[in-house]
Design a protein around this motif. Structure first.
Motif, PDB file in Angstrom:
ATOM      1  N   ILE A  17       0.820  -1.205   0.000  1.00 14.22           N
ATOM      2  CA  ILE A  17       0.000   0.000   0.000  1.00 14.22           C
ATOM      3  C   ILE A  17       0.859   1.262   0.000  1.00 14.22           C
ATOM      4  N   GLY A  18       1.926   1.261   0.786  1.00 13.70           N
ATOM      5  CA  GLY A  18       2.785   2.433   0.867  1.00 13.70           C
ATOM      6  C   GLY A  18       3.427   2.781  -0.451  1.00 13.70           C
ATOM      7  N   LEU A  19       3.930   1.774  -1.150  1.00 17.91           N
ATOM      8  CA  LEU A  19       4.577   1.999  -2.444  1.00 17.91           C
ATOM      9  C   LEU A  19       3.570   2.484  -3.481  1.00 17.91           C
ATOM     10  N   ALA A  20       2.397   1.849  -3.521  1.00 18.96           N
ATOM     11  CA  ALA A  20       1.364   2.257  -4.475  1.00 18.96           C
ATOM     12  C   ALA A  20       0.913   3.690  -4.206  1.00 18.96           C
ATOM     13  N   THR A  21       0.806   4.056  -2.941  1.00 17.70           N
ATOM     14  CA  THR A  21       0.384   5.411  -2.587  1.00 17.70           C
ATOM     15  C   THR A  21       1.445   6.434  -2.972  1.00 17.70           C
ATOM     16  N   ALA A  22       2.697   6.098  -2.732  1.00 19.55           N
ATOM     17  CA  ALA A  22       3.792   7.009  -3.097  1.00 19.55           C
ATOM     18  C   ALA A  22       3.765   7.295  -4.591  1.00 19.55           C
ATOM     19  N   ARG A  23       3.615   6.268  -5.392  1.00 26.86           N
ATOM     20  CA  ARG A  23       3.598   6.462  -6.851  1.00 26.86           C
ATOM     21  C   ARG A  23       2.411   7.309  -7.291  1.00 26.86           C
ATOM     22  N   MET A  24       1.261   7.078  -6.677  1.00 24.45           N
ATOM     23  CA  MET A  24       0.066   7.825  -7.051  1.00 24.45           C
ATOM     24  C   MET A  24       0.181   9.298  -6.654  1.00 24.45           C
ATOM     25  N   LEU A  25       0.772   9.557  -5.508  1.00 32.93           N
ATOM     26  CA  LEU A  25       0.932  10.934  -5.048  1.00 32.93           C
ATOM     27  C   LEU A  25       1.947  11.695  -5.892  1.00 32.93           C
ATOM     28  N   LEU A  26       2.970  11.024  -6.351  1.00 32.66           N
ATOM     29  CA  LEU A  26       3.929  11.663  -7.245  1.00 32.66           C
ATOM     30  C   LEU A  26       3.252  12.078  -8.545  1.00 32.66           C
ATOM     31  N   GLU A  27       2.328  11.259  -9.019  1.00 33.43           N
ATOM     32  CA  GLU A  27       1.568  11.610 -10.225  1.00 33.43           C
ATOM     33  C   GLU A  27       0.706  12.853  -9.992  1.00 33.43           C
ATOM     34  N   LYS A  28       0.318  13.069  -8.739  1.00 37.67           N
ATOM     35  CA  LYS A  28      -0.501  14.241  -8.407  1.00 37.67           C
ATOM     36  C   LYS A  28       0.339  15.499  -8.167  1.00 37.67           C
ATOM     37  N   GLY A  29       1.665  15.371  -8.274  1.00 37.40           N
ATOM     38  CA  GLY A  29       2.529  16.526  -8.112  1.00 37.40           C
ATOM     39  C   GLY A  29       3.052  16.758  -6.711  1.00 37.40           C
ATOM     40  N   ALA A  30       2.815  15.809  -5.795  1.00 39.03           N
ATOM     41  CA  ALA A  30       3.308  15.958  -4.430  1.00 39.03           C
ATOM     42  C   ALA A  30       4.796  15.619  -4.359  1.00 39.03           C
ATOM     43  N   THR A  31       5.449  16.145  -3.330  1.00 36.96           N
ATOM     44  CA  THR A  31       6.814  15.733  -2.991  1.00 36.96           C
ATOM     45  C   THR A  31       6.683  14.634  -1.956  1.00 36.96           C
ATOM     46  N   VAL A  32       7.175  13.448  -2.269  1.00 36.18           N
ATOM     47  CA  VAL A  32       6.946  12.278  -1.423  1.00 36.18           C
ATOM     48  C   VAL A  32       8.237  11.856  -0.731  1.00 36.18           C
ATOM     49  N   VAL A  33       8.126  11.644   0.569  1.00 36.37           N
ATOM     50  CA  VAL A  33       9.253  11.198   1.375  1.00 36.37           C
ATOM     51  C   VAL A  33       8.896   9.855   2.002  1.00 36.37           C
ATOM     52  N   SER A  34       9.754   8.873   1.802  1.00 30.07           N
ATOM     53  CA  SER A  34       9.532   7.550   2.398  1.00 30.07           C
ATOM     54  C   SER A  34      10.421   7.375   3.614  1.00 30.07           C
ATOM     55  N   TRP A  35       9.795   7.135   4.759  1.00 25.13           N
ATOM     56  CA  TRP A  35      10.519   6.718   5.957  1.00 25.13           C
ATOM     57  C   TRP A  35      10.308   5.217   6.075  1.00 25.13           C
ATOM     58  N   SER A  36      11.278   4.442   5.672  1.00 21.04           N
ATOM     59  CA  SER A  36      11.125   2.989   5.681  1.00 21.04           C
ATOM     60  C   SER A  36      12.486   2.336   5.867  1.00 21.04           C
ATOM     61  N   ARG A  37      12.457   1.039   6.144  1.00 26.78           N
ATOM     62  CA  ARG A  37      13.704   0.326   6.407  1.00 26.78           C
ATOM     63  C   ARG A  37      14.488   0.029   5.140  1.00 26.78           C
ATOM     64  N   SER A  38      13.799  -0.071   4.009  1.00 21.71           N
ATOM     65  CA  SER A  38      14.482  -0.317   2.743  1.00 21.71           C
ATOM     66  C   SER A  38      14.007   0.683   1.698  1.00 21.71           C
ATOM     67  N   ARG A  39      14.841   0.935   0.715  1.00 16.07           N
ATOM     68  CA  ARG A  39      14.553   1.950  -0.300  1.00 16.07           C
ATOM     69  C   ARG A  39      13.498   1.451  -1.284  1.00 16.07           C
ATOM     70  N   PRO A  40      12.431   2.204  -1.485  1.00 12.87           N
ATOM     71  CA  PRO A  40      11.428   1.823  -2.478  1.00 12.87           C
ATOM     72  C   PRO A  40      12.006   1.902  -3.891  1.00 12.87           C
ATOM     73  N   LYS A  41      11.445   1.108  -4.783  1.00 17.01           N
ATOM     74  CA  LYS A  41      11.887   1.115  -6.179  1.00 17.01           C
ATOM     75  C   LYS A  41      11.172   2.244  -6.924  1.00 17.01           C
ATOM     76  N   ILE A  42      11.596   3.451  -6.612  1.00 18.86           N
ATOM     77  CA  ILE A  42      11.039   4.651  -7.241  1.00 18.86           C
ATOM     78  C   ILE A  42      12.190   5.553  -7.659  1.00 18.86           C
ATOM     79  N   SER A  43      12.153   6.020  -8.868  1.00 29.28           N
ATOM     80  CA  SER A  43      13.112   6.995  -9.361  1.00 29.28           C
ATOM     81  C   SER A  43      12.330   8.198  -9.872  1.00 29.28           C
TER      82      SER A  43
END
Length: 237
Positions: A17-43
């Motif tokens: 859910i976190g990864l899917a939400t991050a990708r969707m929010l980036l599409e909406k123009g938000a600046t997204v910050v992930s606080w997680s134990r491993s790096r999401p596969k997002i560039s």
């Protein structure tokens, strides 16, 4: 809230859910910050990752400081998504497993939320999304510890929204039913994964709540798969 240009922090953003939400929010123009134990596969130029284990206050504080230093902008949205569940009856569950769930599912929300709230209150704008579970509404056997933690998220959310609503800050608690993430990988007796909701479904619900008008507040949102066991065959005449 208009999401373009706003800073959104997501815990547990490396999968599901976190990864899917991050990708969707980036599409909406938000600046997204992930606080997680491993790096999401997002560039993406508006995506940032700061390693964080929400079970530990010092780790959350470090991620918060790095976010403030790097972005130089107040956090407008916090999505408390990090969570885990361990199966087991109460009398056979180890104290270690119990505390792991409580530290992740409950204490992590406390550590993260208390840091971002002062800035939201000063801005008179902010939104905190707490991802609970259907297990935060109804109990299930062999999920005693998980249910206890998710019921705690419900109580925390309902009390907090009353504390901060007059500052223009929203608190929404989300209760997803079975969703096809890695959550069920180590669970016994889980079937019909093909009939579960998808992480993108939950992400769309989160974005919908965030984009609501300023004086419109989703307090509790319960979502479930319509046909968790698949469609029934029509009865023969």
């Amino acid at each position: 809230m208009e999401l373009e240009g706003k800073v959104v922090v997501i815990t547990g953003g490396s999968s599901g859910i976190g990864l899917a939400t991050a990708r969707m929010l980036l599409e909406k123009g938000a600046t997204v910050v992930s606080w997680s134990r491993s790096r999401p596969k997002i560039s993406h130029p508006d995506f940032y990752f700061f390693e964080c284990d929400v079970r530990h206050e010092h780790s959350v504080w470090a991620a918060y400081e790095q976010t403030e230093e790097r972005l130089r902008q107040n956090i407008s949205v916090l999505i408390n998504n990090a969570g885990l569940g361990i199966q087991g009856a109460l009398d056979t569950m180890s104290p270690k497993d119990w505390l792991t769930m409580m530290d992740t599912n409950v204490n992590g929300i406390f550590y993260c939320t208390r840091l971002v709230l002062p800035g939201m209150k000063r801005m008179r704008e902010g939104h905190i999304i707490n991802v609970s579970s259907i297990a935060g509404i109804m109990g299930s056997e062999n999920l005693t510890g998980y249910c206890a933690s998710k019921f705690a998220v419900r109580g925390l959310s309902e009390a907090l929204y009353k504390e901060v609503r007059d500052y223009g800050v929203k608190v929404t608690c989300l209760y997803p039913g079975s969703t096809d993430t890695g959550f069920f990988d180590n669970f016994e007796g889980v079937t019909s994964r093909e009939n579960m909701m998808q992480p993108q479904d939950i992400a769309a619900t989160i974005v919908h709540a965030l984009q609501s008008p300023p004086n419109f507040h989703h307090v509790n949102i319960e979502v479930r798969p319509l046909m968790p066991k698949g469609p029934k065959s029509p009865k023969k005449a």
